[in-house]
Design an enzyme around this catalytic site. Sequence first.
Site, PDB file in Angstrom:
ATOM      1  CB  CYS A 121      -1.061   0.271   1.194  1.00  0.00           C
ATOM      2  SG  CYS A 121      -1.796  -1.559   1.461  1.00  0.00           S
TER       3      CYS A 121
ATOM      4  CG  ASP B 274      -7.006  -1.764  -4.921  1.00  0.00           C
ATOM      5  OD1 ASP B 274      -7.249  -0.728  -4.492  1.00  0.00           O
ATOM      6  OD2 ASP B 274      -5.819  -2.235  -4.855  1.00  0.00           O
TER       7      ASP B 274
ATOM      8  CG  HIS C 254      -6.020  -1.378  -0.884  1.00  0.00           C
ATOM      9  ND1 HIS C 254      -5.250  -1.096  -1.979  1.00  0.00           N
ATOM     10  CD2 HIS C 254      -5.669  -0.765   0.066  1.00  0.00           C
ATOM     11  CE1 HIS C 254      -4.172  -0.303  -1.410  1.00  0.00           C
ATOM     12  NE2 HIS C 254      -4.548   0.045  -0.186  1.00  0.00           N
TER      13      HIS C 254
END
Length: 250
Positions: free
Chosen positions: A140, A185, A217
């Site tokens: 991330c 996502d 995600h």
Amino acid sequence: MASNPPGDCCTKGFRYEGTPTGKDFKVGEHDAYLATPASNAKADTAILFIPDVISIWQNSRLIADQFAERGYLTLIIDPFKGDALSLNRPDGFDFVSWLTKGSNGQNPHTTEAVDPIIEEAIKYLKDAHHVKKLGAVGYCFGAKYVCRHFKNGIEVGFVAHPSFVEEDELEGFKGPLSIAAAETDAIFPAEKRHKSEEILAKKGDPYQIYLYSQVVHGFSVRCDTSKKIERFAMERAFEQAVVWFDTWLI
């Protein structure tokens, strides 16, 4: 931009079961975690683990331990100066304010603040552990800084569900790069994946993008392991990273 900025989904997920076996310590003034392999077969090789916005916690420690079990000295560095976010923040949390100002309004998490921390972690691995071959994983938030720090010695990269990576940063990573992407996502949606493919193909270095179905995600570090499809994706993304490093870093 090759991926969008972080959002509410960046803290959603589940805590893994297990007991970390590495050590918490400091790199300079920054919190860090070191997972050390039992064998020194890869003594000149290491992985820098640049985490998501939850930083050094149960899940990231356990993942670092897994890399160590596969022979890689693995260092997690806290890029937030102790101002990481907790798991499962309420919807509507002001990410922009946190990124630009920090929780107390005086500790920003911009590139100007984070870059020196990553550089210090790289220097630590090279000086204290004599690392000559450096790979990096970025989850991330951390993906951006894997790409940004090719110039500082990261040779091989793996990123999962990347957030706010600029196109020029992706172009600037002049080494093998592997990406694990989630089917659902909003931060790294299909159009961003396809644009990333164009950039990676054009620059000519080895790359791969694996798309994992029925996950969202954060799946590689915060999934619900009680669900077979999520556990499979999490485990395969980890193996994706290990095979990538075994092939291109060793």
